[in-house]
Design a protein around this motif. Sequence first.
Motif, PDB file in Angstrom:
ATOM      1  N   UNK A 274      22.030  48.377  41.356  1.00  0.00           N
ATOM      2  CA  UNK A 274      23.065  49.337  41.747  1.00  0.00           C
ATOM      3  C   UNK A 274      24.278  49.096  40.842  1.00  0.00           C
ATOM      4  N   UNK A 275      24.324  49.693  39.665  1.00  0.00           N
ATOM      5  CA  UNK A 275      25.440  49.424  38.739  1.00  0.00           C
ATOM      6  C   UNK A 275      26.808  49.730  39.344  1.00  0.00           C
ATOM      7  N   UNK A 276      26.861  50.644  40.289  1.00  0.00           N
ATOM      8  CA  UNK A 276      28.142  51.011  40.895  1.00  0.00           C
ATOM      9  C   UNK A 276      28.485  50.128  42.093  1.00  0.00           C
ATOM     10  N   UNK A 277      27.628  49.146  42.385  1.00  0.00           N
ATOM     11  CA  UNK A 277      27.865  48.268  43.524  1.00  0.00           C
ATOM     12  C   UNK A 277      26.771  48.409  44.567  1.00  0.00           C
ATOM     13  N   UNK A 278      26.277  47.286  45.052  1.00  0.00           N
ATOM     14  CA  UNK A 278      25.140  47.276  45.967  1.00  0.00           C
ATOM     15  C   UNK A 278      25.568  47.505  47.411  1.00  0.00           C
ATOM     16  N   UNK A 279      24.681  48.072  48.227  1.00  0.00           N
ATOM     17  CA  UNK A 279      24.968  48.151  49.663  1.00  0.00           C
ATOM     18  C   UNK A 279      25.209  46.761  50.238  1.00  0.00           C
ATOM     19  N   UNK A 280      26.087  46.665  51.207  1.00  0.00           N
ATOM     20  CA  UNK A 280      26.418  45.418  51.907  1.00  0.00           C
ATOM     21  C   UNK A 280      27.112  44.402  51.001  1.00  0.00           C
ATOM     22  N   UNK A 281      27.595  44.841  49.843  1.00  0.00           N
ATOM     23  CA  UNK A 281      28.212  43.910  48.899  1.00  0.00           C
ATOM     24  C   UNK A 281      29.458  43.268  49.496  1.00  0.00           C
ATOM     25  N   UNK A 282      29.626  41.973  49.222  1.00  0.00           N
ATOM     26  CA  UNK A 282      30.789  41.226  49.682  1.00  0.00           C
ATOM     27  C   UNK A 282      31.714  40.840  48.528  1.00  0.00           C
ATOM     28  N   UNK A 283      31.428  41.352  47.349  1.00  0.00           N
ATOM     29  CA  UNK A 283      32.250  41.006  46.199  1.00  0.00           C
ATOM     30  C   UNK A 283      31.699  41.646  44.945  1.00  0.00           C
ATOM     31  N   UNK A 284      32.156  41.144  43.805  1.00  0.00           N
ATOM     32  CA  UNK A 284      31.746  41.740  42.535  1.00  0.00           C
ATOM     33  C   UNK A 284      31.279  40.693  41.537  1.00  0.00           C
ATOM     34  N   UNK A 285      30.916  39.511  42.035  1.00  0.00           N
ATOM     35  CA  UNK A 285      30.382  38.474  41.163  1.00  0.00           C
ATOM     36  C   UNK A 285      28.888  38.707  40.929  1.00  0.00           C
ATOM     37  N   UNK A 286      28.286  38.026  39.954  1.00  0.00           N
ATOM     38  CA  UNK A 286      26.852  38.221  39.719  1.00  0.00           C
ATOM     39  C   UNK A 286      25.993  38.041  40.964  1.00  0.00           C
ATOM     40  N   UNK A 287      26.363  37.101  41.852  1.00  0.00           N
ATOM     41  CA  UNK A 287      25.566  36.884  43.058  1.00  0.00           C
ATOM     42  C   UNK A 287      25.683  38.041  44.056  1.00  0.00           C
ATOM     43  N   UNK A 288      26.654  38.915  43.829  1.00  0.00           N
ATOM     44  CA  UNK A 288      26.818  40.098  44.683  1.00  0.00           C
ATOM     45  C   UNK A 288      26.115  41.317  44.092  1.00  0.00           C
ATOM     46  N   UNK A 289      25.496  41.153  42.911  1.00  0.00           N
ATOM     47  CA  UNK A 289      24.965  42.290  42.168  1.00  0.00           C
ATOM     48  C   UNK A 289      23.485  42.037  41.860  1.00  0.00           C
TER      49      UNK A 289
END
Length: 265
Positions: free
Chosen positions: A7-22
């Motif tokens: 999800x290049x625009x950000x994943x569902x349930x994301x808690x941040x924007x670090x690699x582990x969130x993507x």
Amino acid sequence: MERIELWPEGAPYSQGNDPEDRPALTPYLLEQAGPQTPAVVVLPGGGYGMRAQHEGEPIAQWLNSLGLHAFVLSYRVAPYKHPAPLTDAQRALRYVRSRAEEWGIDAGRLGILGFSAGGHLASTAGTHYDRGDEAAQDPVERFSCRPDFMVLCYPVISMGEFRHDGSRINLLGPEPSEADIQLFSNELQVTSDTPPTFLWHTSDDAAVPVENALLFAGALSRCKVPFELHSFQTGVHGLGLAEQHPEARVWPELCANWFKRQGLI
């Protein structure tokens, strides 16, 4: 190595924007392959708290040696809980199918392979799936997330009596509901539509009891789903390719023979 974000625009349930969130796929595509080559999504283990490197790239390279495309999935782990990991695995299967023609992949021969907690996630993908939403605005979501075959290596399967505590806590929290325990005890979710499965375990696994593989195999048998099960007498948990193990080192050859019987190689 290329890393493709799901999800290049950000994943569902994301808690941040670090690699582990993507969540992302690392592709291991064969340079020379036919236009209808099978592929496998690889899920390393790690108790839903990490992802073991020796259960990622080396496995993809072994699959390449058999003539299969491979993709290693960096799925989300703790502090992420359900539904993030399953959402990532389902998205990975949909995403590969969405680019199957471009990559020369047979979208009807896309499997999933997981170790330990990655085996739980793989078996969850194989028992909790949909065929895609034709009306979805996101074209990736129009594709099925059902794997066509599964390889489960010393998998966590059950969240009940034979659970792996760390995996259950990381996935469902310290006090999961009885409904969630049942829902993610995947031996209870097998149907006649569950994909054909290759399983292996070691009988004295002190971390994830062999009953996990036995329960799943029993459920497959009752539902008349083709499966193959190998339980080696001894071996510590987390062997990966098990190249130095006197017994379990044969599992890749046994699995390759099973692939041949399934018409995959």
